[in-house]
Motif scaffolding. Structure first.
Motif, PDB file in Angstrom:
ATOM      1  N   ASP A  27      42.489  18.522  48.539  1.00 35.80           N
ATOM      2  CA  ASP A  27      43.284  17.663  47.915  1.00 35.80           C
ATOM      3  C   ASP A  27      43.181  17.723  46.307  1.00 35.80           C
ATOM      4  N   LYS A  28      42.711  18.915  45.823  1.00 38.31           N
ATOM      5  CA  LYS A  28      42.339  19.093  44.196  1.00 38.31           C
ATOM      6  C   LYS A  28      43.123  20.604  43.948  1.00 38.31           C
ATOM      7  N   VAL A  29      44.206  20.928  44.492  1.00 46.08           N
ATOM      8  CA  VAL A  29      44.823  22.141  44.234  1.00 46.08           C
ATOM      9  C   VAL A  29      45.353  22.269  42.954  1.00 46.08           C
ATOM     10  N   SER A  30      45.213  23.290  42.122  1.00 47.01           N
ATOM     11  CA  SER A  30      45.489  23.569  40.857  1.00 47.01           C
ATOM     12  C   SER A  30      46.242  24.744  40.521  1.00 47.01           C
ATOM     13  N   CYS A  31      46.807  24.823  39.324  1.00 47.87           N
ATOM     14  CA  CYS A  31      47.408  26.131  38.922  1.00 47.87           C
ATOM     15  C   CYS A  31      47.190  26.481  37.495  1.00 47.87           C
ATOM     16  N   GLU A  32      46.822  27.831  37.510  1.00 46.49           N
ATOM     17  CA  GLU A  32      46.281  28.305  36.028  1.00 46.49           C
ATOM     18  C   GLU A  32      46.951  29.571  35.867  1.00 46.49           C
ATOM     19  N   HIS A  33      47.245  30.100  34.642  1.00 50.97           N
ATOM     20  CA  HIS A  33      47.563  31.504  34.439  1.00 50.97           C
ATOM     21  C   HIS A  33      46.194  32.252  34.240  1.00 50.97           C
ATOM     22  N   LEU A  34      45.939  33.138  34.701  1.00 48.24           N
ATOM     23  CA  LEU A  34      44.670  34.129  34.558  1.00 48.24           C
ATOM     24  C   LEU A  34      45.120  35.402  33.951  1.00 48.24           C
ATOM     25  N   PRO A  35      44.506  36.022  33.211  1.00 47.67           N
ATOM     26  CA  PRO A  35      44.650  37.354  32.696  1.00 47.67           C
ATOM     27  C   PRO A  35      44.780  38.411  33.669  1.00 47.67           C
ATOM     28  N   ALA A  36      45.795  39.112  33.420  1.00 48.69           N
ATOM     29  CA  ALA A  36      45.746  40.297  34.617  1.00 48.69           C
ATOM     30  C   ALA A  36      46.452  39.844  35.890  1.00 48.69           C
ATOM     31  N   ASP A  37      46.378  38.726  36.249  1.00 50.00           N
ATOM     32  CA  ASP A  37      46.688  38.252  37.677  1.00 50.00           C
ATOM     33  C   ASP A  37      48.061  37.163  37.451  1.00 50.00           C
ATOM     34  N   GLY A  38      48.190  36.865  36.208  1.00 48.82           N
ATOM     35  CA  GLY A  38      49.331  35.829  36.039  1.00 48.82           C
ATOM     36  C   GLY A  38      49.065  34.459  36.831  1.00 48.82           C
ATOM     37  N   LEU A  39      50.070  33.632  36.950  1.00 52.05           N
ATOM     38  CA  LEU A  39      49.924  32.431  37.514  1.00 52.05           C
ATOM     39  C   LEU A  39      49.524  32.339  39.078  1.00 52.05           C
ATOM     40  N   CYS A  40      48.438  31.446  39.154  1.00 51.34           N
ATOM     41  CA  CYS A  40      47.658  31.306  40.337  1.00 51.34           C
ATOM     42  C   CYS A  40      47.406  30.156  40.687  1.00 51.34           C
ATOM     43  N   ILE A  41      47.302  29.847  42.275  1.00 56.44           N
ATOM     44  CA  ILE A  41      46.950  28.612  42.730  1.00 56.44           C
ATOM     45  C   ILE A  41      45.532  28.832  43.050  1.00 56.44           C
ATOM     46  N   LEU A  42      44.954  27.687  42.704  1.00 55.48           N
ATOM     47  CA  LEU A  42      43.386  27.803  42.823  1.00 55.48           C
ATOM     48  C   LEU A  42      42.907  26.374  43.710  1.00 55.48           C
ATOM     49  N   ALA A  43      42.029  26.842  44.830  1.00 55.80           N
ATOM     50  CA  ALA A  43      41.859  25.719  45.804  1.00 55.80           C
ATOM     51  C   ALA A  43      40.496  26.197  46.360  1.00 55.80           C
ATOM     52  N   THR A  44      40.005  25.074  46.792  1.00 55.02           N
ATOM     53  CA  THR A  44      38.663  25.380  47.567  1.00 55.02           C
ATOM     54  C   THR A  44      38.543  25.360  49.056  1.00 55.02           C
ATOM     55  N   VAL A  45      38.409  26.208  49.940  1.00 56.67           N
ATOM     56  CA  VAL A  45      38.313  26.117  51.314  1.00 56.67           C
ATOM     57  C   VAL A  45      36.965  25.421  52.058  1.00 56.67           C
ATOM     58  N   PRO A  46      37.295  25.058  52.985  1.00 55.68           N
ATOM     59  CA  PRO A  46      36.197  24.184  53.459  1.00 55.68           C
ATOM     60  C   PRO A  46      34.994  25.183  53.751  1.00 55.68           C
ATOM     61  N   ASP A  47      33.707  24.561  54.103  1.00 57.47           N
ATOM     62  CA  ASP A  47      32.508  25.257  54.415  1.00 57.47           C
ATOM     63  C   ASP A  47      32.734  26.095  55.457  1.00 57.47           C
ATOM     64  N   ASP A  48      33.326  25.604  56.475  1.00 54.98           N
ATOM     65  CA  ASP A  48      33.277  26.591  57.799  1.00 54.98           C
ATOM     66  C   ASP A  48      34.266  27.619  57.810  1.00 54.98           C
ATOM     67  N   CYS A  49      35.019  27.725  56.472  1.00 59.09           N
ATOM     68  CA  CYS A  49      35.837  28.953  56.337  1.00 59.09           C
ATOM     69  C   CYS A  49      35.586  29.849  55.305  1.00 59.09           C
ATOM     70  N   ASN A  50      34.217  29.539  54.713  1.00 52.83           N
ATOM     71  CA  ASN A  50      33.739  30.218  53.798  1.00 52.83           C
ATOM     72  C   ASN A  50      32.858  31.257  53.985  1.00 52.83           C
ATOM     73  N   THR A  51      33.362  32.507  54.061  1.00 54.27           N
ATOM     74  CA  THR A  51      32.474  33.760  54.600  1.00 54.27           C
ATOM     75  C   THR A  51      31.627  34.404  53.518  1.00 54.27           C
ATOM     76  N   SER A  52      32.144  34.180  52.284  1.00 55.65           N
ATOM     77  CA  SER A  52      31.764  34.867  51.140  1.00 55.65           C
ATOM     78  C   SER A  52      30.814  34.292  49.993  1.00 55.65           C
ATOM     79  N   GLY A  53      30.346  33.135  50.328  1.00 55.34           N
ATOM     80  CA  GLY A  53      29.457  32.350  49.497  1.00 55.34           C
ATOM     81  C   GLY A  53      30.349  31.690  48.370  1.00 55.34           C
ATOM     82  N   MET A  54      31.406  31.714  48.346  1.00 51.19           N
ATOM     83  CA  MET A  54      32.350  31.430  47.124  1.00 51.19           C
ATOM     84  C   MET A  54      33.391  30.562  47.547  1.00 51.19           C
ATOM     85  N   PRO A  55      33.286  29.237  47.760  1.00 47.10           N
ATOM     86  CA  PRO A  55      34.489  28.542  48.387  1.00 47.10           C
ATOM     87  C   PRO A  55      35.535  28.087  47.478  1.00 47.10           C
TER      88      PRO A  55
END
Length: 93
Positions: free
Chosen positions: A36-64
């Motif tokens: 419920d805390k989705v955001s949007c930012e412009h990131l260098p080299a990537d442009g406009l991006c959607i930022l969100a945090t995945v639930p713990d059970d979907c996190n396979t890389s250690g970075m939610p």
């Protein structure tokens, strides 16, 4: 050169950017039911991006926290109506 005018113009442009990002985040939130805390930012080299945090059970890389280019996100959800955390993570950078 009128520095005051340039500063005001830059400040106004940034405020407009923040409002547009907020609008994009609100639109993206409609497709994300797991954060419920989705955001949007412009990131260098990537442009406009959607930022969100995945639930713990979907996190396979250690970075939610995941970052997904906005155009990829909206292309992916165009016909589905929703996106799972796994799908979001898959198209994230």
């Amino acid at each position: 050169m009128n520095i005051s005018k340039l500063l005001k113009a830059a400040d106004d442009a940034y405020i407009n950017y923040r409002y547009r990002c907020e609008d994009i985040a609100k639109e993206a939130q409609k497709y994300i039911g797991w954060d419920d805390k989705v955001s949007c930012e412009h990131l260098p080299a990537d442009g406009l991006c959607i930022l969100a945090t995945v639930p713990d059970d979907c996190n396979t890389s250690g970075m939610p926290e995941c970052v997904c280019p906005a155009d990829s996100f909206f292309s992916s959800v165009k016909e589905k109506g929703k996106i799972t955390p796994y799908e979001f993570k898959e198209i994230s950078i």
